[in-house]
Design a protein around this motif. Structure first.
Motif, PDB file in Angstrom:
ATOM      1  N   CYS A  10       1.012  -1.199   0.070  1.00  0.00           N
ATOM      2  CA  CYS A  10      -0.008   0.191  -0.129  1.00  0.00           C
ATOM      3  C   CYS A  10       1.006   1.381  -0.099  1.00  0.00           C
ATOM      4  O   CYS A  10       0.481   2.167   0.647  1.00  0.00           O
ATOM      5  CB  CYS A  10      -0.993  -0.099   1.144  1.00  0.00           C
ATOM      6  SG  CYS A  10      -2.243   0.908   1.151  1.00  0.00           S
ATOM      7  N   LYS A  12       2.305   4.740  -1.614  1.00  0.00           N
ATOM      8  CA  LYS A  12       1.768   5.784  -2.467  1.00  0.00           C
ATOM      9  C   LYS A  12       3.023   6.166  -3.229  1.00  0.00           C
ATOM     10  O   LYS A  12       4.200   6.785  -2.697  1.00  0.00           O
ATOM     11  CB  LYS A  12       1.046   6.995  -1.643  1.00  0.00           C
ATOM     12  CG  LYS A  12       0.234   7.690  -2.805  1.00  0.00           C
ATOM     13  CD  LYS A  12      -0.644   8.836  -2.102  1.00  0.00           C
ATOM     14  CE  LYS A  12      -1.583   9.366  -2.853  1.00  0.00           C
ATOM     15  NZ  LYS A  12      -2.585  10.321  -2.199  1.00  0.00           N
ATOM     16  N   MET A 273      -7.914   5.239   0.161  1.00  0.00           N
ATOM     17  CA  MET A 273      -6.535   4.758   0.779  1.00  0.00           C
ATOM     18  C   MET A 273      -6.862   4.175   2.189  1.00  0.00           C
ATOM     19  O   MET A 273      -6.072   3.373   2.726  1.00  0.00           O
ATOM     20  CB  MET A 273      -5.825   6.088   0.871  1.00  0.00           C
ATOM     21  CG  MET A 273      -4.536   5.854   1.346  1.00  0.00           C
ATOM     22  SD  MET A 273      -3.325   4.831   0.078  1.00  0.00           S
ATOM     23  CE  MET A 273      -1.615   5.041   1.023  1.00  0.00           C
ATOM     24  N   VAL A 295      -0.163   2.684  -5.039  1.00  0.00           N
ATOM     25  CA  VAL A 295      -1.368   3.703  -4.879  1.00  0.00           C
ATOM     26  C   VAL A 295      -0.795   4.870  -5.587  1.00  0.00           C
ATOM     27  O   VAL A 295       0.188   5.363  -5.360  1.00  0.00           O
ATOM     28  CB  VAL A 295      -1.649   3.987  -3.520  1.00  0.00           C
ATOM     29  CG1 VAL A 295      -3.023   4.867  -3.655  1.00  0.00           C
ATOM     30  CG2 VAL A 295      -1.906   2.704  -2.777  1.00  0.00           C
TER      31      VAL A 295
END
Length: 310
Positions: A10, A12, A273, A295
């Motif tokens: 996960c 970003k 998110m 992400v």
């Protein structure tokens, strides 16, 4: 690679991290609604991203659970919205993959009873898979309607003309244990404007599963079969060289995980998110499959990376 590539969980990413990812991958699988368009409006920058990837020689495919339109119609939509380099062979919809499954895997010997829209019937016709033409009288009921004996499969997809009679007929066909039970997908719902939702194919499939005590074979995401269709039609599609880009954790990210692909969540669609982070903290091992590797806010975040590559 700036600490991004190969680190699950996960993350970003932006800028040079995206550039390294673009360099590392040869194949890109995109969900459609919520990723590259919303209805009849392309997401800002999405046509440029897709067109550039194709011009760079990347393998670009579109994997959608939407069974309502045939691939030919998708080509027209891509062109209409500015995706000028997309051809039909790149599009893998759940209706197309269902027709391929029935023809090449199940090798169904008989007719298919369809709960679904014209998109499914069109793909069955294109694949030369016979299906039952419904000619019920307006006052027909399950007590007096015709039930042909040559139905060997029931296929459930999105059907905005769904009726109790269709459910009842399908239930009767599936009393035969040799009658296949397939579903284009198991999506529970789809977002509409003003906070409304549209029930998905999964709702209709669930009703039939309860009525028959049987479980459907799911053809679309998160099943592996869509990826198997791609890899059987295009040589050299190595899962390690693929990136799955989607907007729904329980469908797109799980599909990528099931197929051994790295995954990217874009925040222009359903999942956000906070949900991804919640899954990443979960102690349930099955929920870790919903966690994206990367992400981005939008796939338009690819554009600065293209400029760096020039």
């Amino acid at each position: 690679m700036d600490g991004a590539i190969g680190l699950k969980g996960c993350r970003k990413i932006r800028g040079s991290q995206i550039r390294h990812l673009l360099e590392a991958k040869d194949f890109f699988l995109f969900d459609c609604d919520g990723v590259i368009w919303h209805g009849e409006k392309a997401i800002t920058g999405a046509p440029n991203v897709v067109n550039t990837l194709i011009k760079q020689g990347k393998g670009v495919f579109f994997v959608t659970n939407n069974s309502t339109r045939p691939r030919e119609n998708y080509v027209h939509k891509f062109c209409r919205l500015g995706f000028t380099n997309v051809n039909q062979e790149q599009i893998f919809s759940s209706s197309y993959c269902s027709a391929i499954y029935l023809r090449d895997v199940a090798k169904v010997q008989g007719k298919v009873f369809v709960i679904g829209c014209e998109g499914i019937r069109n793909e069955l016709r294109e694949a030369n898979v016979p299906y039952l033409e419904e000619v019920d009288e307006p006052d027909a009921t399950i007590y007096n309607c015709a039930l042909p004996t040559d139905v060997k499969a029931v296929l459930v997809g999105h059907d905005d003309q769904f009726t109790f009679l269709k459910l009842a007929k399908a239930s009767c066909f599936l009393k035969d244990p040799d009658c296949l039970f397939l579903a284009t997908d198991n999506d529970p719902w789809h977002p509409l404007k003003d906070g409304r939702i549209l029930p998905g194919s999964g709702c209709l499939t669930a009703a039939l599963e309860v009525a028959t005590g049987r479980k459907a074979t799911i053809i679309g995401k998160p099943s592996r079969f869509m990826f198997e269709c791609i890899s059987s039609q295009f040589t050299g599609v190595d899962p390690a060289q693929c990136l799955m880009v989607g907007d729904r954790l329980e469908t797109d990210m799980l599909f990528g995980s099931n197929c051994g692909l790295e995954t990217m969540l874009t925040l222009t669609g359903i999942s956000q998110m906070e949900e991804a982070e919640e899954y990443s903290r979960s102690e349930q091992s099955n929920e870790q499959c919903f966690v994206p590797d990367y992400v981005v806010d939008t796939i338009a975040d690819f554009l600065p990376a293209f400029e760096e590559l020039d």
